[in-house]
Scaffold this motif. Structure first.
Motif, PDB file in Angstrom:
ATOM      1  N   PHE A   1      -3.276   6.138   6.065  1.00 39.06           N
ATOM      2  CA  PHE A   1      -3.958   7.118   5.226  1.00 39.06           C
ATOM      3  C   PHE A   1      -5.307   6.589   4.794  1.00 39.06           C
ATOM      4  CE2 PHE A   1      -0.453   5.001   3.020  1.00 39.06           C
ATOM      5  CZ  PHE A   1      -1.091   4.348   1.975  1.00 39.06           C
TER       6      PHE A   1
ATOM      7  N   GLY B   1       4.534   4.519   2.176  1.00 45.09           N
ATOM      8  CA  GLY B   1       3.659   3.362   2.238  1.00 45.09           C
ATOM      9  C   GLY B   1       4.280   2.253   3.043  1.00 45.09           C
TER      10      GLY B   1
ATOM     11  N   VAL C   1       0.852  -1.193   0.000  1.00 45.51           N
ATOM     12  CA  VAL C   1       0.000   0.000   0.000  1.00 45.51           C
ATOM     13  C   VAL C   1       0.886   1.239   0.000  1.00 45.51           C
ATOM     14  CG1 VAL C   1      -1.760  -1.263   1.295  1.00 45.51           C
ATOM     15  CG2 VAL C   1      -0.219   0.229   2.519  1.00 45.51           C
ATOM     16  N   GLY C   2       0.429   2.271  -0.665  1.00 45.92           N
ATOM     17  CA  GLY C   2       1.269   3.451  -0.710  1.00 45.92           C
ATOM     18  C   GLY C   2       0.578   4.657  -1.297  1.00 45.92           C
TER      19      GLY C   2
ATOM     20  N   VAL D   1      -6.212   2.538   5.544  1.00 45.13           N
ATOM     21  CA  VAL D   1      -5.063   1.655   5.725  1.00 45.13           C
ATOM     22  C   VAL D   1      -4.152   2.233   6.790  1.00 45.13           C
ATOM     23  CG1 VAL D   1      -5.219   0.972   3.295  1.00 45.13           C
ATOM     24  CG2 VAL D   1      -3.560   2.698   3.966  1.00 45.13           C
TER      25      VAL D   1
ATOM     26  N   PHE E   1      -8.510   7.098   1.695  1.00 42.75           N
ATOM     27  CA  PHE E   1      -8.780   7.651   0.376  1.00 42.75           C
ATOM     28  C   PHE E   1     -10.069   7.100  -0.195  1.00 42.75           C
ATOM     29  CE2 PHE E   1      -7.483   3.980  -2.193  1.00 42.75           C
ATOM     30  CZ  PHE E   1      -6.585   3.317  -1.381  1.00 42.75           C
TER      31      PHE E   1
ATOM     32  N   VAL F   1      -3.780   0.476  -3.032  1.00 46.39           N
ATOM     33  CA  VAL F   1      -3.756  -0.727  -2.193  1.00 46.39           C
ATOM     34  C   VAL F   1      -3.702  -1.920  -3.134  1.00 46.39           C
ATOM     35  CG1 VAL F   1      -5.101  -2.224  -0.671  1.00 46.39           C
ATOM     36  CG2 VAL F   1      -5.048   0.232  -0.258  1.00 46.39           C
TER      37      VAL F   1
ATOM     38  N   VAL G   1      -5.592  -3.163   6.225  1.00 43.72           N
ATOM     39  CA  VAL G   1      -6.195  -2.558   5.033  1.00 43.72           C
ATOM     40  C   VAL G   1      -7.694  -2.814   5.109  1.00 43.72           C
ATOM     41  CG1 VAL G   1      -6.489  -2.721   2.532  1.00 43.72           C
ATOM     42  CG2 VAL G   1      -4.203  -2.815   3.511  1.00 43.72           C
TER      43      VAL G   1
END
Lengths: 100, 100
Positions: free
Chosen positions: B89, A88, A6-7, B6, B91, A53, B53
């Motif tokens: 983060f 991430g 994830v990032g 996440v 989103f 993700v 996640v």
């Protein structure tokens, strides 16, 4: 073991949606390479960034995917859009409350 | 719009697996509340941390889930295990290369 990557990728000002377009381009090769999930997103809190993700069948499948020609092409197309700000984390999935 | 949350949660030394057990306890209420995916993991690179996640039907569904009694109970059970080091983060999902 399922592997998660994830990032967030910072973009040059105003170039976010171009990066979203590159990363969401339909690719059946990713699933063939062991990609289980690949969600791309944005946030009003960070307007010049794209979030990703990914879940893969294994860390090895993820690593191998980076050598696919179409992944290499995406990386090359994305590079001029990036600000250099990114972050991430990666981990091995060990479970979920949604399943036994 | 699908919402992603996440993050990583640092634990007191050696308490990681207790937090994993709390977060992976089977919960049908999460799916009923709009949780689409909830993957919990660990990493050798960061042995005192748990990674999560989550995908939700909406940001509102995620926010509302925090008031569920069993989520509140998990938070209370987790609190003594946490080091205070955390990050992550959120989103809004806009697409995926795995689907049109």
């Amino acid at each position: 073991m399922t592997f998660a990557n994830v990032g967030h990728l910072g973009t040059a000002h105003g170039r976010r949606d171009e990066l979203v377009a590159i990363l969401t381009r339909r690719s059946d090769r990713l699933a063939e390479a062991g990609c289980l999930l690949y969600e791309v997103g944005v946030s009003d809190d960070k307007p010049d960034a794209v979030f990703v993700v990914e879940l893969w069948e294994s860390a090895e499948a993820h690593r191998a995917s980076l050598t696919l020609p179409e992944v290499q092409a995406s990386i090359a197309a994305a590079r001029p859009l990036l600000s250099g700000d990114f972050g991430g984390f990666r981990f091995d999935v060990v479970g979920s409350p949604l399943r036994d």
